[in-house]
Scaffold this motif. Structure first.
Motif, PDB file in Angstrom:
ATOM      1  N   ASP A  79      46.811  49.824  43.109  1.00 33.30           N
ATOM      2  CA  ASP A  79      47.819  50.026  44.137  1.00 33.30           C
ATOM      3  C   ASP A  79      48.970  49.070  43.844  1.00 33.30           C
ATOM      4  O   ASP A  79      48.819  47.849  43.938  1.00 33.30           O
ATOM      5  CB  ASP A  79      47.210  49.741  45.514  1.00 33.30           C
ATOM      6  CG  ASP A  79      48.190  49.968  46.661  1.00 33.30           C
ATOM      7  OD1 ASP A  79      49.396  50.171  46.391  1.00 33.30           O
ATOM      8  OD2 ASP A  79      47.758  49.930  47.825  1.00 33.30           O
ATOM      9  N   VAL A  80      50.113  49.616  43.462  1.00 36.75           N
ATOM     10  CA  VAL A  80      51.252  48.780  43.079  1.00 36.75           C
ATOM     11  C   VAL A  80      52.425  48.954  44.046  1.00 36.75           C
ATOM     12  O   VAL A  80      53.566  48.649  43.698  1.00 36.75           O
ATOM     13  CB  VAL A  80      51.702  49.086  41.638  1.00 36.75           C
ATOM     14  CG1 VAL A  80      50.612  48.698  40.643  1.00 36.75           C
ATOM     15  CG2 VAL A  80      52.065  50.565  41.469  1.00 36.75           C
ATOM     16  N   THR A  81      52.128  49.407  45.251  1.00 30.81           N
ATOM     17  CA  THR A  81      53.187  49.638  46.235  1.00 30.81           C
ATOM     18  C   THR A  81      54.029  48.385  46.434  1.00 30.81           C
ATOM     19  O   THR A  81      55.265  48.447  46.490  1.00 30.81           O
ATOM     20  CB  THR A  81      52.573  50.079  47.574  1.00 30.81           C
ATOM     21  OG1 THR A  81      51.697  51.194  47.363  1.00 30.81           O
ATOM     22  CG2 THR A  81      53.663  50.477  48.556  1.00 30.81           C
ATOM     23  N   GLY A  82      53.370  47.236  46.532  1.00 28.36           N
ATOM     24  CA  GLY A  82      54.083  45.993  46.796  1.00 28.36           C
ATOM     25  C   GLY A  82      54.822  45.413  45.609  1.00 28.36           C
ATOM     26  O   GLY A  82      55.605  44.465  45.771  1.00 28.36           O
TER      27      GLY A  82
ATOM     28  N   TYR B 251      50.457  54.435  43.153  1.00 28.28           N
ATOM     29  CA  TYR B 251      49.205  54.125  42.457  1.00 28.28           C
ATOM     30  C   TYR B 251      49.379  54.380  40.970  1.00 28.28           C
ATOM     31  O   TYR B 251      49.973  55.384  40.558  1.00 28.28           O
ATOM     32  CB  TYR B 251      48.060  54.977  42.995  1.00 28.28           C
ATOM     33  CG  TYR B 251      47.663  54.619  44.407  1.00 28.28           C
ATOM     34  CD1 TYR B 251      46.716  53.625  44.659  1.00 28.28           C
ATOM     35  CD2 TYR B 251      48.253  55.265  45.495  1.00 28.28           C
ATOM     36  CE1 TYR B 251      46.362  53.295  45.954  1.00 28.28           C
ATOM     37  CE2 TYR B 251      47.908  54.936  46.794  1.00 28.28           C
ATOM     38  CZ  TYR B 251      46.955  53.948  47.017  1.00 28.28           C
ATOM     39  OH  TYR B 251      46.618  53.622  48.311  1.00 28.28           O
ATOM     40  N   ILE B 252      48.836  53.459  40.175  1.00 28.64           N
ATOM     41  CA  ILE B 252      48.879  53.581  38.720  1.00 28.64           C
ATOM     42  C   ILE B 252      47.474  53.871  38.202  1.00 28.64           C
ATOM     43  O   ILE B 252      46.494  53.272  38.651  1.00 28.64           O
ATOM     44  CB  ILE B 252      49.404  52.286  38.076  1.00 28.64           C
ATOM     45  CG1 ILE B 252      50.905  52.141  38.301  1.00 28.64           C
ATOM     46  CG2 ILE B 252      49.115  52.267  36.573  1.00 28.64           C
ATOM     47  CD1 ILE B 252      51.490  50.872  37.714  1.00 28.64           C
ATOM     48  N   TYR B 253      47.411  54.780  37.231  1.00 31.09           N
ATOM     49  CA  TYR B 253      46.175  55.071  36.495  1.00 31.09           C
ATOM     50  C   TYR B 253      46.468  54.765  35.033  1.00 31.09           C
ATOM     51  O   TYR B 253      47.431  55.293  34.461  1.00 31.09           O
ATOM     52  CB  TYR B 253      45.776  56.536  36.683  1.00 31.09           C
ATOM     53  CG  TYR B 253      45.671  56.912  38.145  1.00 31.09           C
ATOM     54  CD1 TYR B 253      44.524  56.641  38.870  1.00 31.09           C
ATOM     55  CD2 TYR B 253      46.752  57.499  38.805  1.00 31.09           C
ATOM     56  CE1 TYR B 253      44.427  56.951  40.219  1.00 31.09           C
ATOM     57  CE2 TYR B 253      46.674  57.808  40.158  1.00 31.09           C
ATOM     58  CZ  TYR B 253      45.503  57.530  40.857  1.00 31.09           C
ATOM     59  OH  TYR B 253      45.425  57.834  42.187  1.00 31.09           O
ATOM     60  N   VAL B 254      45.652  53.908  34.425  1.00 40.54           N
ATOM     61  CA  VAL B 254      45.970  53.428  33.082  1.00 40.54           C
ATOM     62  C   VAL B 254      44.701  53.197  32.279  1.00 40.54           C
ATOM     63  O   VAL B 254      43.664  52.816  32.810  1.00 40.54           O
ATOM     64  CB  VAL B 254      46.808  52.121  33.164  1.00 40.54           C
ATOM     65  CG1 VAL B 254      46.052  51.030  33.918  1.00 40.54           C
ATOM     66  CG2 VAL B 254      47.213  51.647  31.784  1.00 40.54           C
ATOM     67  N   THR B 255      44.796  53.430  30.987  1.00 38.91           N
ATOM     68  CA  THR B 255      43.709  53.135  30.065  1.00 38.91           C
ATOM     69  C   THR B 255      44.304  52.912  28.686  1.00 38.91           C
ATOM     70  O   THR B 255      45.515  53.039  28.476  1.00 38.91           O
ATOM     71  CB  THR B 255      42.673  54.272  30.027  1.00 38.91           C
ATOM     72  OG1 THR B 255      41.545  53.841  29.246  1.00 38.91           O
ATOM     73  CG2 THR B 255      43.252  55.539  29.423  1.00 38.91           C
ATOM     74  N   ALA B 256      43.427  52.572  27.741  1.00 45.91           N
ATOM     75  CA  ALA B 256      43.886  52.356  26.370  1.00 45.91           C
ATOM     76  C   ALA B 256      42.749  52.594  25.402  1.00 45.91           C
ATOM     77  O   ALA B 256      41.571  52.435  25.751  1.00 45.91           O
ATOM     78  CB  ALA B 256      44.427  50.931  26.204  1.00 45.91           C
ATOM     79  N   ALA B 257      43.089  52.993  24.200  1.00 46.52           N
ATOM     80  CA  ALA B 257      42.165  52.954  23.074  1.00 46.52           C
ATOM     81  C   ALA B 257      42.418  51.604  22.418  1.00 46.52           C
ATOM     82  O   ALA B 257      43.363  51.434  21.645  1.00 46.52           O
ATOM     83  CB  ALA B 257      42.435  54.100  22.108  1.00 46.52           C
ATOM     84  N   GLY B 258      41.607  50.624  22.775  1.00 46.96           N
ATOM     85  CA  GLY B 258      41.865  49.219  22.499  1.00 46.96           C
ATOM     86  C   GLY B 258      41.860  48.491  23.836  1.00 46.96           C
ATOM     87  O   GLY B 258      41.376  49.007  24.845  1.00 46.96           O
ATOM     88  N   PHE B 259      42.381  47.280  23.876  1.00 47.93           N
ATOM     89  CA  PHE B 259      42.530  46.533  25.130  1.00 47.93           C
ATOM     90  C   PHE B 259      43.986  46.602  25.585  1.00 47.93           C
ATOM     91  O   PHE B 259      44.902  46.730  24.769  1.00 47.93           O
ATOM     92  CB  PHE B 259      42.132  45.066  24.953  1.00 47.93           C
ATOM     93  CG  PHE B 259      40.655  44.857  24.744  1.00 47.93           C
ATOM     94  CD1 PHE B 259      39.723  45.570  25.481  1.00 47.93           C
ATOM     95  CD2 PHE B 259      40.201  43.920  23.823  1.00 47.93           C
ATOM     96  CE1 PHE B 259      38.362  45.375  25.300  1.00 47.93           C
ATOM     97  CE2 PHE B 259      38.838  43.713  23.639  1.00 47.93           C
ATOM     98  CZ  PHE B 259      37.922  44.441  24.379  1.00 47.93           C
TER      99      PHE B 259
ATOM    100  N   ASP C 124      46.930  42.996  37.694  1.00 41.75           N
ATOM    101  CA  ASP C 124      45.570  42.627  38.097  1.00 41.75           C
ATOM    102  C   ASP C 124      45.204  41.310  37.429  1.00 41.75           C
ATOM    103  O   ASP C 124      45.992  40.720  36.700  1.00 41.75           O
ATOM    104  CB  ASP C 124      44.574  43.723  37.686  1.00 41.75           C
ATOM    105  CG  ASP C 124      44.503  43.911  36.179  1.00 41.75           C
ATOM    106  OD1 ASP C 124      45.184  43.155  35.452  1.00 41.75           O
ATOM    107  OD2 ASP C 124      43.784  44.809  35.714  1.00 41.75           O
ATOM    108  N   ASP C 125      43.991  40.823  37.735  1.00 40.02           N
ATOM    109  CA  ASP C 125      43.512  39.601  37.094  1.00 40.02           C
ATOM    110  C   ASP C 125      42.377  39.891  36.117  1.00 40.02           C
ATOM    111  O   ASP C 125      41.616  39.001  35.748  1.00 40.02           O
ATOM    112  CB  ASP C 125      43.053  38.581  38.151  1.00 40.02           C
ATOM    113  CG  ASP C 125      41.999  39.146  39.091  1.00 40.02           C
ATOM    114  OD1 ASP C 125      41.580  40.310  38.893  1.00 40.02           O
ATOM    115  OD2 ASP C 125      41.595  38.432  40.028  1.00 40.02           O
ATOM    116  N   ASP C 126      42.255  41.151  35.699  1.00 39.61           N
ATOM    117  CA  ASP C 126      41.221  41.526  34.738  1.00 39.61           C
ATOM    118  C   ASP C 126      41.612  41.104  33.324  1.00 39.61           C
ATOM    119  O   ASP C 126      42.793  40.913  33.016  1.00 39.61           O
ATOM    120  CB  ASP C 126      40.992  43.041  34.749  1.00 39.61           C
ATOM    121  CG  ASP C 126      40.501  43.536  36.097  1.00 39.61           C
ATOM    122  OD1 ASP C 126      39.958  42.725  36.865  1.00 39.61           O
ATOM    123  OD2 ASP C 126      40.658  44.739  36.382  1.00 39.61           O
TER     124      ASP C 126
END
Length: 284
Positions: A209-212, A169-177, A188-190
């Motif tokens: 979920d990035v297992t695959g 599993y990945i947890y990610v964010t940004a200051a910006g996009f 993802d498709d976001d």
């Protein structure tokens, strides 16, 4: 006469059986979402719906079971929480009251409702917890020192996986996009993630979920960064608000928690070792 009575008795049983099959407990939701990832509240809320073709169907009681073992839920028991029978017709916002939930963990749950005197079990559902506390984050913010005005930034980091993976599993964010890629594939498709907030107080993160998407051997992360409202300058014909003073150059925070089949774990994070270049977007 006995033959006719026997026939009618069989028909009544068949009709009752068909009626029972028309009642279902479905559309299970945790924190208003179906099988959500990254739930970061330690007492999530559960909801469900009663589906039936007949009228005058109502719930008299319910029982919720939660476990981190799928076999427990299949057996209609919960070692993390068993609410017991609660006489209520409520089906929305029922609060978890079990053992403390662990971060970055998968839980299974289901509900049994007494509907018109009949016990009806839902199918199992699932939710995955996020990172509850700042100390759960092992990652470091990554950005650049040089001034960025219009360009987008591209970051990359290779890493190796040498064991068979159970889950990742990945947890990610940004200051910006940001846009996040793993082995060349967008995770993802976001678009325009994360949502704009007051970055001085709150930054929202996403879980995937990035297992695959992982493979044994060499892998690589790619991150594209955009300015969003974090790095906003006032220019003619460009939208802005207030005095639009930039808060800094865009930066991101990323953590991937991997569990292997043998029970061991590893973490890949943002921090040292990431390389960057200017991306293909020249104005944003």
């Amino acid at each position: 006469m006995r033959t006719k009575l026997g026939f009618f008795a069989i028909m009544i049983c068949v009709l009752n059986s068909c009626t029972q099959l028309k009642i279902a407990v479905d559309d299970l939701r945790c924190e208003y979402l179906t099988n959500p990832l990254g739930i970061d509240v330690d007492h999530p809320h559960f909801s469900w719906k009663i589906a039936a073709e007949e009228r005058s169907i109502y719930q008299q009681a319910y029982r919720i079971v939660v476990s981190d073992k799928q076999s427990e839920i299949q057996a209609k028991s919960g070692d993390c929480w068993d609410s017991g029978w609660i006489k209520s017709d409520y089906t929305v916002n029922l609060k978890y009251e079990g053992a403390p939930l662990a971060g970055n963990h998968t839980y299974y749950w289901r509900v049994c409702a007494v509907i018109n005197g009949q016990e009806v079990w839902s199918k199992p559902s699932v939710f995955h917890t996020g990172l509850f506390d700042e100390t759960d984050w092992k990652a470091q913010w990554v950005g650049v020192k040089e001034e960025i005005i219009h360009q987008s930034l591209l970051f990359r980091k290779p890493f190796s996986i040498e064991k068979k993976i159970k889950e990742a599993y990945i947890y990610v964010t940004a200051a910006g996009f940001y846009e996040l890629y793993l082995n060349g594939q967008k995770v993802d498709d976001d678009v325009l993630n994360p949502a704009i907030t007051d970055y001085r107080k709150t930054v929202l993160y996403s879980a995937y979920d990035v297992t695959g998407l992982l493979k044994k051997g060499e892998n690589a992360f790619g991150v594209m960064l955009g300015n969003a409202a974090y790095n906003m300058y006032i220019f003619p014909d460009r939208y802005g608000w207030g005095d639009s003073n930039p808060l800094g150059t865009p930066r991101f925070l990323l953590q991937m928690n991997v569990v292997f089949d043998d029970g061991s774990e590893t973490t890949v994070t943002s921090g040292e070792g990431w390389k960057y270049t200017m991306g293909p977007i020249t104005y944003n």
